[in-house]
Design a protein around this motif. Structure first.
Motif, short mmCIF file in Angstrom:
data_model
loop_
_atom_site.label_atom_id
_atom_site.label_comp_id
_atom_site.label_asym_id
_atom_site.label_seq_id
_atom_site.Cartn_x
_atom_site.Cartn_y
_atom_site.Cartn_z
N PHE A 137 24.25 -24.31 -32.86
CA PHE A 137 24.72 -24.57 -31.49
C PHE A 137 26.21 -24.90 -31.49
CE2 PHE A 137 25.39 -26.83 -27.56
CZ PHE A 137 24.56 -26.20 -26.66
N LYS A 138 26.61 -25.80 -32.38
CA LYS A 138 28.01 -26.19 -32.46
C LYS A 138 28.89 -25.03 -32.89
CE LYS A 138 27.72 -31.17 -33.23
NZ LYS A 138 28.22 -32.29 -34.05
N ASN A 139 28.31 -24.10 -33.62
CA ASN A 139 29.06 -22.92 -34.11
C ASN A 139 29.01 -21.77 -33.10
OD1 ASN A 139 30.67 -22.17 -36.39
ND2 ASN A 139 29.13 -20.62 -36.90
N ASN A 140 28.50 -22.06 -31.91
CA ASN A 140 28.39 -21.06 -30.82
C ASN A 140 27.48 -19.89 -31.18
OD1 ASN A 140 30.14 -22.50 -29.13
ND2 ASN A 140 31.94 -21.54 -30.04
N GLU A 141 26.56 -20.10 -32.11
CA GLU A 141 25.56 -19.09 -32.45
C GLU A 141 24.26 -19.49 -31.74
OE1 GLU A 141 25.90 -17.41 -36.67
OE2 GLU A 141 26.70 -19.44 -36.90
N PHE A 142 24.28 -19.34 -30.42
CA PHE A 142 23.20 -19.89 -29.60
C PHE A 142 21.87 -19.19 -29.83
CE2 PHE A 142 27.23 -20.45 -27.22
CZ PHE A 142 27.33 -21.81 -27.38
N LYS A 172 23.44 -20.61 -22.66
CA LYS A 172 24.68 -20.09 -23.21
C LYS A 172 24.50 -18.73 -23.87
CE LYS A 172 26.89 -24.60 -23.86
NZ LYS A 172 28.14 -24.33 -23.10
#
Length: 442
Positions: A137-142, A172
């Protein structure tokens, strides 16, 4: 005798209290001494051998349980790297705790190393799935975070915070409809969660429930964090519903917010400008576009719009021709057609209004002749091709008119221009129209 017994009881009770207090104090010192002893023993062993498991394991446990993540992280980093050579070290525990410490320290990339190893050892551990999901999530790999959080719910359905992460991950990742139930549950857990509320409204809007979403957006317009984005969403809805006046109100509220991301504020100003143009408030629209141009010169078609509407702002009749209601447009076309003949008298015979043009038939008295002319006015600013002009000539011939004049706010194709050569047709494009409209205004 009774007095003596009473004294004995009081003395005994006091001794009991004193003994309890002494025990409590000595217990506290023992606990503190135990921590100090752990640190002393561990540091002594590690000074002799930095990879000594008998020093690393108790020191790691101590710092981890105290949530001293910055101190625990390098210890578990070391234990994870040497676990294959030391059977005393639990490789799963070392890898998991390395990942958790990394997450707590916002070392997202480093977290994948430990959490990945822990996941390979035990895919069904709650903590592994939770923190791996957080890392994705923090790495934008939702899309990668979603399966982790779904597994967390299967393993522990009552765990707090999972619905928030899962709902936001789906949102997201643009899986709006699937996100809705998890966002709803997240709000049930924490009704004050503004991020979940906005995301749920946006998901409803994207899933075809625009009316329900609008109620939330309107409610959130004053919110300092999500107000600007709510104003933008509400304004876009009102534009879609052809309610430009309400959209302007939304965008004006949005522009009053502070600390708004530049991309959001730029889009609000752009939509505000286009809404103003829809309401013929050209000066306000131009002011908003110039603010955008000062910060983001190449944003969308801002330069083109400024050029076009600056020209409109200087010519009231051109505004009417391009933007006014149909009745005002027809009235202006009548005026233009009649005023074209300063050396003759024109009398309107017929007016035909269609979806894309207005056609006016006139009887013109010149000093030595009488003629029938047909005007056709187009509001479109695009290019008119040969087929349209051919059809217009057929109309001119059908009523045996002497001449046809086609007026456009745009241009004509080269084929259309070649076609009219030697035929009783005149083509007037935007530059000609502007000159005519200026004279009509005299």
């Amino acid at each position: 005798m009774e007095v003596l017994i009473g004294i004995v009881i009081v003395v005994a009770f006091g001794a009991l209290i004193l003994a309890f207090a002494t025990k409590k104090r000595s217990g506290g010192k023992g606990k503190q001494k135990g921590r100090a002893q752990i640190l002393r023993d561990a540091n002594r062993k590690l000074a002799q051998n930095p990879h000594n498991p008998e020093g690393l394991i108790p020191l790691g446990d101590l710092y981890y349980n105290e949530r001293a993540w910055d101190k625990a992280y390098p210890i578990y980093e070391t234990m994870m790297s040497i676990s294959s050579a030391h059977r005393e070290i639990d490789p799963f525990k070392a890898a998991l705790r390395q990942g958790i410490c990394a997450i707590k320290l916002n070392k997202t990339q480093e977290a994948f190393k430990g959490l990945g190893v822990a996941y390979q050892i035990n895919k069904n551990n709650f903590d592994v799935n939770y923190y791996l999901g957080v890392a994705y999530f923090k790495n934008n790999e939702f899309d990668k975070s979603v399966p982790c959080f779904k597994r967390c719910i299967m393993l522990r359905s009552d765990a707090p915070g999972i619905n928030q992460y899962l709902g936001m991950g789906l949102y997201k990742g643009k899986h709006y409809k699937e996100a809705l139930p998890y966002l709803k549950r997240s709000l049930d857990e924490n009704p004050e969660n503004k991020e979940a509320l906005f995301s749920m409204a946006d998901s409803m809007n994207e899933s075809g429930y625009a009316d329900k979403a609008m109620r939330v957006f309107m409610h959130m317009r004053p919110d300092p964090e999500f107000g600007a984005r709510s104003c933008l969403a509400a304004g876009l809805y009102h534009i879609k519903m052809n309610q430009a006046d309400k959209a302007i109100q939304d965008f004006e509220i949005g522009m009053k917010h502070q600390d708004v991301p530049q991309d959001v504020m730029t889009e609000i100003r752009y939509r505000y400008a286009t809404s103003c143009f829809m309401m013929n408030s050209i000066t306000k629209g131009l002011d908003a576009l110039r603010e955008i141009q000062a910060i983001t010169p190449n944003y969308k078609d801002v330069s083109t719009l400024i050029s076009r509407y600056s020209e409109l702002n200087q010519n009231k009749n051109l505004q009417i021709y391009l933007m006014a209601a149909s009745s005002d447009f027809v009235a202006l076309c009548r005026k233009v057609a009649v005023r074209m003949y300063r050396k003759g008298t024109a009398r309107i015979l017929d007016i035909a209004v269609s979806q894309d043009n207005v056609q006016i038939q006139l009887h013109v008295d010149f000093s030595r002749s009488e003629e029938v002319h047909i005007f056709r006015f187009y509001r479109s600013q695009g290019t008119i091709g040969e087929l349209v002009i051919r059809e217009f000539l057929s109309r001119v011939n059908d009523i045996k008119a002497d001449k046809g004049i086609c007026v456009s706010a745009g241009t004509y194709s080269d084929e259309a221009r070649r076609f009219v050569e030697g035929r009783p047709l005149d083509l007037l494009e935007k530059a000609d129209l502007i000159k005519i409209l200026k004279k009509v205004g005299d």
